[in-house]
Design a protein around this motif. Structure first.
Motif, short mmCIF file in Angstrom:
data_model
loop_
_atom_site.label_atom_id
_atom_site.label_comp_id
_atom_site.label_asym_id
_atom_site.label_seq_id
_atom_site.Cartn_x
_atom_site.Cartn_y
_atom_site.Cartn_z
N LEU A 283 -0.90 4.27 1.82
CA LEU A 283 -0.33 3.08 1.16
C LEU A 283 -1.38 1.98 0.98
N ALA A 284 -2.27 1.84 1.95
CA ALA A 284 -3.34 0.85 1.80
C ALA A 284 -4.24 1.22 0.63
N ASP A 285 -4.56 2.50 0.51
CA ASP A 285 -5.36 2.96 -0.64
C ASP A 285 -4.63 2.67 -1.95
N LEU A 287 -2.45 0.31 -2.50
CA LEU A 287 -2.48 -1.13 -2.76
C LEU A 287 -3.83 -1.55 -3.38
N ILE A 288 -4.90 -0.98 -2.86
CA ILE A 288 -6.22 -1.34 -3.40
C ILE A 288 -6.31 -0.89 -4.87
N GLU A 291 -4.26 -3.34 -7.03
CA GLU A 291 -4.92 -4.62 -7.26
C GLU A 291 -6.18 -4.47 -8.12
N ALA A 292 -6.84 -3.34 -8.01
CA ALA A 292 -8.00 -3.08 -8.86
C ALA A 292 -7.57 -3.10 -10.32
N VAL B 302 -14.53 -4.01 -10.22
CA VAL B 302 -13.38 -4.26 -9.33
C VAL B 302 -13.84 -5.08 -8.12
N PHE B 306 -12.52 -8.69 -6.87
CA PHE B 306 -11.98 -8.85 -5.52
C PHE B 306 -12.72 -10.00 -4.80
N ARG B 326 -9.31 -5.58 2.38
CA ARG B 326 -9.36 -4.88 1.08
C ARG B 326 -10.79 -4.85 0.56
N ILE B 329 -13.14 -2.53 2.57
CA ILE B 329 -12.94 -1.11 2.27
C ILE B 329 -13.57 -0.77 0.91
N MET B 330 -13.28 -1.62 -0.07
CA MET B 330 -13.79 -1.37 -1.42
C MET B 330 -15.32 -1.39 -1.42
N LYS B 386 -7.55 -0.46 6.95
CA LYS B 386 -6.36 0.05 6.25
C LYS B 386 -5.10 -0.22 7.05
N ILE B 389 -4.12 -3.77 6.36
CA ILE B 389 -3.43 -3.91 5.07
C ILE B 389 -1.99 -3.42 5.18
N ALA B 390 -1.83 -2.25 5.82
CA ALA B 390 -0.50 -1.66 5.91
C ALA B 390 0.45 -2.58 6.69
N LEU B 394 1.70 -4.97 3.67
CA LEU B 394 2.84 -4.16 3.22
C LEU B 394 4.00 -4.20 4.21
N LEU B 396 4.44 -2.75 7.13
CA LEU B 396 4.80 -1.51 7.83
C LEU B 396 4.73 -1.74 9.35
#
Lengths: 377, 400
Positions: A283-285, A287-288, A291-292, B302, B306, B326, B329-330, B386, B389-390, B394, B396
């Motif tokens: 889910l985190a992937d 979300l990224i 947003e990208a 991207v 960000f 985020r 990770i990116m 991650k 983020i979750a 989100l 969770l």
């Protein structure tokens, strides 16, 4: 730099969200996939009354003169709901180039009809290769007296069955480059010698082969200049790429929301599956990815809005959306398990529409090539 | 929405370009990813001083601490350009500029600010910091730290061990996380931060060479190290909160620097592909090469968005919840992608020692290839990010 929407834009999004939640529930989406017309005329009528078809058209043509960014916001919400119907074909593919490149007679005649929801349009560009490239435009248009006679066919023309007019890219000549000698014609979709054959798709949208067998088009029905139509086709592809990207962005967000809710509710091993890192990281992937797509979309749309469209930013957005929309759907189905693979579940509605979206307004290869050229390769 | 850069930002970019052209040796090895900072300490510090003289080194700090209150957008542009040009010395031991300074401004005493900030801001050796977070039993489970600080009159006495401490061998000060209350109900609640003079008796720094033999990080031992109580940062046992803030600062700058780094690598690769022939065809005409570099360029775009979005959010006075994770990770993902694509394009030359005359592109690709796995672990692994983020974006349930 400013990443915020205006209050008016937030309101537009909210009202679109409310309207579509009410008028376009998933049951309607499913129904329309089987419907002969593929859209609900009642809903179409309401959309026109809300001013959606004329959103970016100036007031003199019955529009409200909103910005391109506003249209992007609206179409994100359409994509989130998978609104069926010829909005994209009519507005993104045709109304925008008519406004930009039409003669004043053409604009006065056609744009108010579109704004009122009285006329539907579509654009025929690709032929048998399915590629949106000038070199693939082979349909011939030959001048006979004051008319052009079209011979050839177009493939994957969206919503042609309900269209009143089709914008057709034809070859009126040859030049040094494949781009030379292409002309855009405004063709009466119900005229003689224009035939349609449905191309059934996995998305349940409406696409057609449209054949022109000595179809006659008057010289006045040319959009722009004879032989100089490719730059209009290019204009259409760029604007439509951003707007298709908007639909995909909304769809990606919907799929993420759906999956994240499911992960909180679904219990296995006595706990919500969303407490497992395998699911959390998926889910985190997602979300990224979501947003990208959003930020590349907003960057590209902003450029168009302020009159500084960047070909390369547009292509980056569409190429990213093509990749991300597909991946998000696949990951979402995996996170759902078997229920995600069923007809009853909504995820499949999105997944089945990935391919149509990817190939609309330029496929990934085409957009990557734009970027490769920008890199000086 | 508005994505235009202002005149200020454009002028800054231009200024840094001119600075780089004037101040950097033309043959400077740009394999900055593997080197991190401080391979040539004297040179790096000399560059820090020059950056300080330009008013760039701590540009976003207030004037009274040696900055010029530049916007976070300017700061972001600066970080991108510094990384693009490979200008060394921009971080004062990584920690000082990015999080020690900003955290002292938020949580420190006025006395601490006046003592430490000007040393960092002016680019002096005595302004170089290291950060003591990880321990042998506290990696991703950071709150598990055991290094102990015990009150003793006006001092605290510190005992324990830190590990993976970057540039401790160059640092004058350590930003140190320790346990002050071993009996707290939750282990997060018994942690404090101290400023430790690395010259204090009882501090021992041992090098840990990375897998390429480079000396970037260390293990640091604290054996009855006496630290004045005035070196406590903020309140005792509130350290976890400051640490989370410091990590958010650290993670913020990863996207701009990775963007700058990779943008340079991408341009160098495009140039290389345009000059290198294979079977009578330029590499730049090879469809696979074109597709790979185009994909890298898209994701780089991207990362840029960000980075700007996070800077914008902070500048609006909002506290970003997940954006730093985020971006981390990116950025890490992209560095891996860039290194691997770059190595694919260099082919057999990708194995050449980055310092050798045989190296293509000044060894930048090998630097990235050797460096990215380490960069991806520092400041939080992808798995930890991650999960953040979750859970925090989100909503969770907690997984650990």
């Amino acid at each position: 730099m400013d990443f915020s929407f205006t209050e008016e834009q937030d309101m537009l999004r909210m009202s679109a969200k409310d309207f579509l939640a009410k008028e376009c529930p998933k049951a309607r989406v499913r129904e329309m996939a089987k419907d002969e017309r593929g859209y609900d005329p009642q809903v179409w009528h309401c959309m026109a009354e809300l001013g959606w078809m004329g959103l970016v058209l100036p007031e003199e043509y019955g529009g409200t003169g909103a910005s391109f960014m506003d249209l992007v916001i609206l179409m994100e919400e359409m994509g989130r709901n998978i609104l069926p119907g010829p909005f994209f074909s009519t507005v993104a593919l045709c109304a925008l180039p008519l406004l930009e490149h039409g003669s004043s007679e053409q604009k006065t005649k056609f744009l108010p009809q579109i704004a009122k929801g009285e006329a539907m349009w579509t654009f025929g560009l690709a032929e048998s290769s399915g590629k949106h490239k000038a070199s693939e435009v082979k349909l011939r248009a030959v001048l006979k007296g004051t008319n052009y006679v079209l011979q050839g066919h177009k493939l994957f023309v969206t919503d042609a069955h309900v269209a009143d007019y089709i914008l057709v890219a034809g070859r009126t000549g040859e030049g040094e480059r494949p781009e030379d000698g292409i002309t855009l014609f405004i063709v009466d979709a119900r005229g003689p010698n224009v035939k349609m054959e449905a191309i059934p798709t996995i998305g349940g949208d409406r696409q057609f082969k449209v054949s022109f067998d000595r179809a006659v088009v008057s010289k006045d029905s040319i959009l722009g200049k004879i032989g100089n139509g490719w730059h209009i086709a290019d204009f259409i592809l760029q604007r439509a790429a951003v707007l298709k990207c908007a639909e995909m962005s909304g769809a990606c967000q919907a799929v993420l929301d759906m999956t994240s809710s499911y992960a909180k509710e679904r219990i296995q091993f006595d706990r919500p599956i969303g407490s497992f890192q395998a699911i959390q990281h998926k889910l985190a992937d997602m979300l990224i990815d979501v947003e990208a797509v959003q930020y590349l979309l907003y960057q590209a749309a902003w450029g168009v809005s302020v009159g500084l469209p960047s070909l390369w930013q547009i292509s980056a957005a569409k190429a990213k959306a093509n990749e991300a929309y597909q991946r998000i759907c696949i990951e979402a189905i995996a996170a759902h398990g078997a229920i995600g693979y069923t007809m009853d579940h909504d995820i499949g509605l999105y997944y089945r529409r990935v391919k149509a979206a990817q190939f609309a307004a330029g496929d990934t290869d085409l957009h990557r090539e734009v970027i490769a050229a920008e890199l000086g390769l | 929405m508005d994505f235009r850069l202002g005149e200020k930002e454009l002028a800054l970019k231009e200024g840094i370009r001119k600075f780089a052209e004037a101040e950097l040796p033309p043959d400077l090895v740009r394999n900055t990813v593997i080197d991190g900072e401080f391979r040539d300490f004297e040179f790096e510090i000399s560059m820090s001083r020059k950056l300080a003289q330009r008013g760039w080194l701590v540009m976003s700090w207030p004037e009274k601490y040696g900055g010029r209150s530049a916007s976070l957008l300017e700061q972001t542009i600066y970080e991108m350009e510094i990384a693009y040009w490979g200008i060394p010395g921009a971080w004062m031991g990584i920690s000082g500029i990015q999080w020690v300074g900003p955290c002292l401004m938020m949580f420190g005493t006025e006395e601490q600010r006046e003592k430490y900030l000007p040393l960092i801001a002016s680019g002096q050796k005595d302004g170089v910091w290291c950060t003591g977070y990880s321990e042998p039993n506290a990696g991703s489970d950071f709150a598990n730290i055991r290094t102990r600080a015990l009150r003793d009159g006006d001092d605290y006495i510190i005992n324990g061990q830190k590990v993976w401490t970057s540039v401790a061998h160059r640092a004058r000060w350590c930003w140190l996380a320790v346990r002050t209350n071993p009996n707290a109900a939750k282990k997060h609640h018994g942690i404090s931060i101290f400023i430790v003079d690395m010259k204090s008796p009882g501090v021992t720094v041992n090098p840990i060479l990375n897998y390429y033999g480079r000396h970037h990080f260390n293990e640091v031992f604290f054996d009855n190290v006496r630290v004045p109580a005035s070196n406590l940062v903020g309140e005792e046992n509130k350290g976890w909160y400051y640490l989370m803030q410091s990590l958010a600062f650290e993670r913020r700058s990863i996207a701009p620097t990775t963007y700058g780094n990779l943008k340079r690598i991408l341009e160098e690769l495009a140039r290389y592909a345009g000059q290198t022939e294979y079977e009578g065809q330029l590499l730049s005409k090879n469809p696979v090469v074109r597709a790979k570099l185009a994909d890298l360029a898209i994701d780089l775009e991207v990362l840029k968005m960000f980075a700007f979005q996070l800077a914008w959010r902070i500048s609006q006075g909002q506290i970003p919840v997940y954006e730093s994770s985020r971006n981390k990770i990116m950025g890490d993902d992209l560095m891996r992608q860039g290194a691997i694509i770059g190595a694919d394009i260099l082919g057999i030359y990708s194995q050449v020692d980055p310092d050798s005359k045989w190296a293509k592109l000044n060894g930048a690709i090998q630097g990235a290839y050797l460096g990215f796995p380490g960069q991806a672990i520092a400041a939080g692994t992808a798995e930890i990010e991650k999960s953040i983020i979750a859970q925090f974006r989100l909503g969770l349930p907690k997984s650990y």
